[in-house]
Design a protein around this motif. Structure first.
Motif, PDB file in Angstrom:
ATOM      1  N   ASN A 252       0.853  -1.104  -0.162  1.00 35.36           N
ATOM      2  CA  ASN A 252      -0.199   0.003   0.236  1.00 35.36           C
ATOM      3  C   ASN A 252       0.809   1.287  -0.083  1.00 35.36           C
ATOM      4  OD1 ASN A 252      -2.229   1.595   2.392  1.00 35.36           O
ATOM      5  ND2 ASN A 252      -2.538   1.608   0.115  1.00 35.36           N
ATOM      6  N   CYS A 253       2.156   1.315   0.614  1.00 41.73           N
ATOM      7  CA  CYS A 253       2.902   2.585   0.692  1.00 41.73           C
ATOM      8  C   CYS A 253       3.951   2.260  -0.375  1.00 41.73           C
ATOM      9  CB  CYS A 253       3.707   2.352   2.138  1.00 41.73           C
ATOM     10  SG  CYS A 253       2.413   2.795   3.755  1.00 41.73           S
ATOM     11  N   MET A 254       4.074   1.658  -1.372  1.00 43.81           N
ATOM     12  CA  MET A 254       4.904   1.851  -2.454  1.00 43.81           C
ATOM     13  C   MET A 254       4.874   3.193  -3.009  1.00 43.81           C
ATOM     14  SD  MET A 254       5.578  -1.866  -4.275  1.00 43.81           S
ATOM     15  CE  MET A 254       3.806  -2.200  -4.693  1.00 43.81           C
ATOM     16  N   MET A 255       3.670   3.653  -3.055  1.00 47.15           N
ATOM     17  CA  MET A 255       3.426   4.986  -3.808  1.00 47.15           C
ATOM     18  C   MET A 255       4.171   5.821  -3.270  1.00 47.15           C
ATOM     19  SD  MET A 255       1.008   4.586  -6.195  1.00 47.15           S
ATOM     20  CE  MET A 255       1.663   3.131  -6.558  1.00 47.15           C
ATOM     21  N   TYR A 256       4.460   6.013  -1.868  1.00 48.20           N
ATOM     22  CA  TYR A 256       5.359   6.975  -1.483  1.00 48.20           C
ATOM     23  C   TYR A 256       6.633   7.158  -2.033  1.00 48.20           C
ATOM     24  CZ  TYR A 256       2.171   8.267   2.370  1.00 48.20           C
ATOM     25  OH  TYR A 256       1.217   8.665   3.152  1.00 48.20           O
ATOM     26  N   HIS A 257       7.068   5.906  -2.766  1.00 51.94           N
ATOM     27  CA  HIS A 257       8.464   5.846  -3.448  1.00 51.94           C
ATOM     28  C   HIS A 257       8.523   5.885  -4.665  1.00 51.94           C
ATOM     29  CE1 HIS A 257       9.849   5.161   0.622  1.00 51.94           C
ATOM     30  NE2 HIS A 257       8.788   4.540   1.084  1.00 51.94           N
ATOM     31  N   PHE A 258       7.331   5.892  -5.530  1.00 51.81           N
ATOM     32  CA  PHE A 258       7.243   5.860  -6.998  1.00 51.81           C
ATOM     33  C   PHE A 258       7.495   7.347  -7.436  1.00 51.81           C
ATOM     34  CE2 PHE A 258       4.888   1.767  -7.470  1.00 51.81           C
ATOM     35  CZ  PHE A 258       5.962   1.038  -7.012  1.00 51.81           C
ATOM     36  N   GLY A 259       8.415   7.500  -8.300  1.00 50.70           N
ATOM     37  CA  GLY A 259       8.112   8.874  -9.015  1.00 50.70           C
ATOM     38  C   GLY A 259       7.537   9.069 -10.651  1.00 50.70           C
ATOM     39  N   GLU A 260       7.822   9.820 -11.406  1.00 48.38           N
ATOM     40  CA  GLU A 260       7.600   9.732 -12.515  1.00 48.38           C
ATOM     41  C   GLU A 260       8.328   8.497 -13.248  1.00 48.38           C
ATOM     42  OE1 GLU A 260       5.047  11.532 -13.633  1.00 48.38           O
ATOM     43  OE2 GLU A 260       4.959  12.641 -11.839  1.00 48.38           O
ATOM     44  N   SER A 265       1.409   4.121 -12.553  1.00 45.07           N
ATOM     45  CA  SER A 265       1.622   3.669 -10.872  1.00 45.07           C
ATOM     46  C   SER A 265       2.752   4.962 -10.383  1.00 45.07           C
ATOM     47  CB  SER A 265       2.409   2.635 -10.935  1.00 45.07           C
ATOM     48  OG  SER A 265       1.677   1.554 -11.115  1.00 45.07           O
ATOM     49  N   ALA A 266       2.680   6.075 -11.249  1.00 43.29           N
ATOM     50  CA  ALA A 266       3.495   7.047 -10.876  1.00 43.29           C
ATOM     51  C   ALA A 266       2.926   7.612  -9.271  1.00 43.29           C
ATOM     52  CB  ALA A 266       3.424   8.475 -11.700  1.00 43.29           C
ATOM     53  N   GLY A 267       3.773   7.885  -8.550  1.00 46.52           N
ATOM     54  CA  GLY A 267       3.364   8.210  -7.039  1.00 46.52           C
ATOM     55  C   GLY A 267       3.843   9.583  -6.495  1.00 46.52           C
ATOM     56  N   TYR A 268       4.289   9.578  -5.322  1.00 44.17           N
ATOM     57  CA  TYR A 268       4.525  10.603  -4.729  1.00 44.17           C
ATOM     58  C   TYR A 268       5.978  11.314  -4.303  1.00 44.17           C
ATOM     59  CZ  TYR A 268      -0.258   8.940  -3.718  1.00 44.17           C
ATOM     60  OH  TYR A 268      -1.428   8.400  -3.633  1.00 44.17           O
ATOM     61  N   ALA A 269       6.853  10.525  -4.811  1.00 42.21           N
ATOM     62  CA  ALA A 269       8.499  10.811  -4.613  1.00 42.21           C
ATOM     63  C   ALA A 269       8.727  12.064  -5.190  1.00 42.21           C
ATOM     64  CB  ALA A 269       9.173   9.619  -5.304  1.00 42.21           C
ATOM     65  N   GLY A 270       8.928  13.005  -4.161  1.00 42.30           N
ATOM     66  CA  GLY A 270       9.410  14.340  -4.869  1.00 42.30           C
ATOM     67  C   GLY A 270       8.185  15.305  -4.758  1.00 42.30           C
ATOM     68  N   VAL A 271       7.049  14.843  -4.243  1.00 46.37           N
ATOM     69  CA  VAL A 271       5.846  15.626  -4.183  1.00 46.37           C
ATOM     70  C   VAL A 271       5.785  16.253  -2.554  1.00 46.37           C
ATOM     71  CG1 VAL A 271       3.351  15.684  -4.025  1.00 46.37           C
ATOM     72  CG2 VAL A 271       4.421  14.247  -5.756  1.00 46.37           C
ATOM     73  N   ASP A 272       5.352  17.438  -2.771  1.00 52.13           N
ATOM     74  CA  ASP A 272       5.349  18.501  -1.597  1.00 52.13           C
ATOM     75  C   ASP A 272       4.022  17.759  -0.782  1.00 52.13           C
ATOM     76  OD1 ASP A 272       4.742  19.872   0.953  1.00 52.13           O
ATOM     77  OD2 ASP A 272       5.293  21.946  -0.470  1.00 52.13           O
ATOM     78  N   ASP A 344      15.841  -2.028  -8.530  1.00 54.26           N
ATOM     79  CA  ASP A 344      16.867  -0.870  -7.952  1.00 54.26           C
ATOM     80  C   ASP A 344      16.449  -0.179  -6.739  1.00 54.26           C
ATOM     81  OD1 ASP A 344      18.554  -1.684  -9.939  1.00 54.26           O
ATOM     82  OD2 ASP A 344      18.283   0.085 -11.394  1.00 54.26           O
ATOM     83  N   LEU A 345      15.226   0.363  -6.904  1.00 51.84           N
ATOM     84  CA  LEU A 345      14.571   1.062  -5.671  1.00 51.84           C
ATOM     85  C   LEU A 345      14.790   0.173  -4.537  1.00 51.84           C
ATOM     86  CD1 LEU A 345      13.123   3.440  -4.625  1.00 51.84           C
ATOM     87  CD2 LEU A 345      11.044   2.747  -5.831  1.00 51.84           C
ATOM     88  N   ALA A 346      14.159  -0.966  -4.601  1.00 54.20           N
ATOM     89  CA  ALA A 346      14.140  -1.831  -3.494  1.00 54.20           C
ATOM     90  C   ALA A 346      15.659  -2.003  -2.902  1.00 54.20           C
ATOM     91  CB  ALA A 346      13.545  -3.207  -3.647  1.00 54.20           C
ATOM     92  N   TRP A 347      16.644  -2.029  -3.694  1.00 55.06           N
ATOM     93  CA  TRP A 347      17.802  -2.421  -3.021  1.00 55.06           C
ATOM     94  C   TRP A 347      18.309  -1.134  -2.599  1.00 55.06           C
ATOM     95  CZ3 TRP A 347      20.209  -6.017  -1.252  1.00 55.06           C
ATOM     96  CH2 TRP A 347      21.617  -6.133  -0.806  1.00 55.06           C
ATOM     97  N   SER A 348      17.998   0.133  -3.059  1.00 57.83           N
ATOM     98  CA  SER A 348      18.347   1.367  -2.534  1.00 57.83           C
ATOM     99  C   SER A 348      17.765   1.580  -0.919  1.00 57.83           C
ATOM    100  CB  SER A 348      17.973   2.666  -3.393  1.00 57.83           C
ATOM    101  OG  SER A 348      16.609   2.858  -3.356  1.00 57.83           O
ATOM    102  N   LEU A 349      16.596   0.910  -0.847  1.00 63.07           N
ATOM    103  CA  LEU A 349      15.884   1.309   0.384  1.00 63.07           C
ATOM    104  C   LEU A 349      16.662   0.299   1.277  1.00 63.07           C
ATOM    105  CD1 LEU A 349      12.252   1.245  -0.632  1.00 63.07           C
ATOM    106  CD2 LEU A 349      13.348   3.050   0.237  1.00 63.07           C
ATOM    107  N   VAL A 350      17.114  -0.890   0.976  1.00 64.91           N
ATOM    108  CA  VAL A 350      17.749  -1.777   1.906  1.00 64.91           C
ATOM    109  C   VAL A 350      19.058  -1.171   2.392  1.00 64.91           C
ATOM    110  CG1 VAL A 350      19.149  -4.096   1.812  1.00 64.91           C
ATOM    111  CG2 VAL A 350      16.696  -3.870   0.902  1.00 64.91           C
ATOM    112  N   LYS A 351      19.804  -0.693   1.396  1.00 64.48           N
ATOM    113  CA  LYS A 351      21.100   0.039   1.793  1.00 64.48           C
ATOM    114  C   LYS A 351      20.928   1.343   2.485  1.00 64.48           C
ATOM    115  CE  LYS A 351      22.653   0.337  -2.500  1.00 64.48           C
ATOM    116  NZ  LYS A 351      23.652   0.741  -3.499  1.00 64.48           N
ATOM    117  N   ASN A 352      20.083   2.147   2.231  1.00 63.45           N
ATOM    118  CA  ASN A 352      19.833   3.480   2.746  1.00 63.45           C
ATOM    119  C   ASN A 352      19.063   3.402   4.197  1.00 63.45           C
ATOM    120  OD1 ASN A 352      21.591   4.156   0.804  1.00 63.45           O
ATOM    121  ND2 ASN A 352      19.683   5.113  -0.425  1.00 63.45           N
TER     122      ASN A 352
END
Length: 354
Positions: A252-260, A265-272, A344-352
């Motif tokens: 449900n929360c993947m949308m917070y991490h999707f950008g253009e 499925s474009a989501g809210y990454a980078g959105v105010d 790539d996004l999933a792995w960046s979350l794991v690392k960061n």
């Protein structure tokens, strides 16, 4: 009729069925139905074709049926959809359409199907909700959060769903399943996917939980009230089972991490988010934790990475089918890129965010 949704079309030839047989079934099995029957088809719904029915008066219904042709044994199980909707409708406060009847006799319209009420409302396919005020966006989000918590608070055994899926080890089984599916559909070397295949099973969170899992819980699979900012029904239970509730929350929360670049499925990454009107991810998690009597949501990066990994494996399968000639090459190309981006996004979350 003003209440009719815009996404209705005449019944497509491949999905046509004997409407007279259906009308006879409804007269015998649906209280109050009298006919004559009028049938239109919803756009989309390719997995389980979905139809809008109207009787001779003002009553409206929805029919979901298996598609025609030879099917995989575990796919398109409309009887499971009906079962979970009926259990939730009869015994809980989870908002679902009222189910009327299940028919597993192929002689009626050619495949199994079920009937439920039609609920007028809004299906917000675009997560950006462009025509809705920031204040109402926030209320819709909070309602979506509340409904997910209600699903996960259900005592599944008490409502007759104790055997709706296997109890325990859902995450382990899903990792194994989607690793296998991905390997069968793999076309390129995606380093992040290979890393996730190793990292996820080696970093399972402690403890285990089993709850009703929707499996595809997102704004576009709910009906929002026609004028009020609240969810009035959850749709599309095709992937539902018993599983770990935080897997549903992660999806449900993947949308917070999707950008253009994520297509529909474009989501809210980078959105105010404050100006946009929706809560931050942390505030959304806090509200869910409060509603499910949790002190916190531990190992959050794991559940997000798991959800992204699962989706990457799914879209890789779509890509492979496209290459094999089962979809347009343009669609295949899009999905191939998307699988890599998800991994790539999933792995960046794991690392960061470890």
């Amino acid at each position: 009729m003003s209440d009719l949704p815009e996404n209705l079309t005449p019944v497509r030839e491949a999905h046509a069925f004997d409407q007279a047989h259906l009308a006879e079934f409804m007269k015998a099995n649906v209280d109050g139905f009298r006919g004559p029957l009028s049938v239109l088809q919803f756009e989309g719904g390719q997995s389980n074709p979905t139809f809008h029915l109207t009787d001779g008066g003002s009553r409206m219904y929805v029919l979901r049926k298996k598609p025609p042709g030879k099917l995989l044994p575990s796919a398109h199980q409309v009887d499971r959809e009906y079962r979970v909707i009926k259990a939730l409708s009869d015994h809980t406060d989870v908002p679902v359409p009222k189910p009327y009847a299940l028919c597993q006799d192929d002689a009626v319209i050619g495949t199994a199907f079920y009937l439920m009420e039609f609920l007028p409302g809004r299906i917000l396919a675009d997560p950006k909700m462009p025509d809705i005020s920031p204040a109402d966006r926030g209320k819709i989000f909070d309602s979506m959060n509340d409904v997910l918590a209600r699903i996960h608070n259900v005592d599944y055994r008490a409502v007759g769903l104790g055997d709706y899926g296997r109890e325990g080890q859902y995450i382990q089984r899903q990792i194994a399943r989607w690793t296998s599916q991905y390997d069968l559909a793999r076309t390129d070397d995606v380093e992040s996917m290979e890393l996730l295949k190793q990292w996820l099973p080696a970093n399972l969170p402690p403890g285990d939980e089993t709850r009703i899992n929707h499996g595809d819980y997102r704004l576009g699979n709910t009906i929002v009230h026609p004028t009020e900012p609240r969810v009035i029904a959850v749709l599309d239970w095709e992937l539902s089972t018993l599983g770990h509730p935080l897997a549903d929350l992660g999806y449900n929360c993947m949308m917070y991490h999707f950008g253009e670049g994520f297509g529909a499925s474009a989501g809210y990454a980078g959105v105010d988010l404050k100006a946009f009107g929706i809560p931050t991810e942390q505030d959304y998690l806090t509200a869910y934790a409060r509603r499910t009597n949790r002190k916190e949501i531990p190992d959050w990066n794991f559940f997000l990475a798991f959800s992204l990994f699962r989706l990457a494996a799914i879209v890789q399968g779509v890509y492979k089918r496209g290459l094999d000639g089962n979809a347009s090459s343009e669609t295949a190309k899009q999905y191939g890129n998307r699988a890599r981006v998800l991994a790539d996004l999933a792995w960046s979350l794991v690392k960061n965010r470890a």
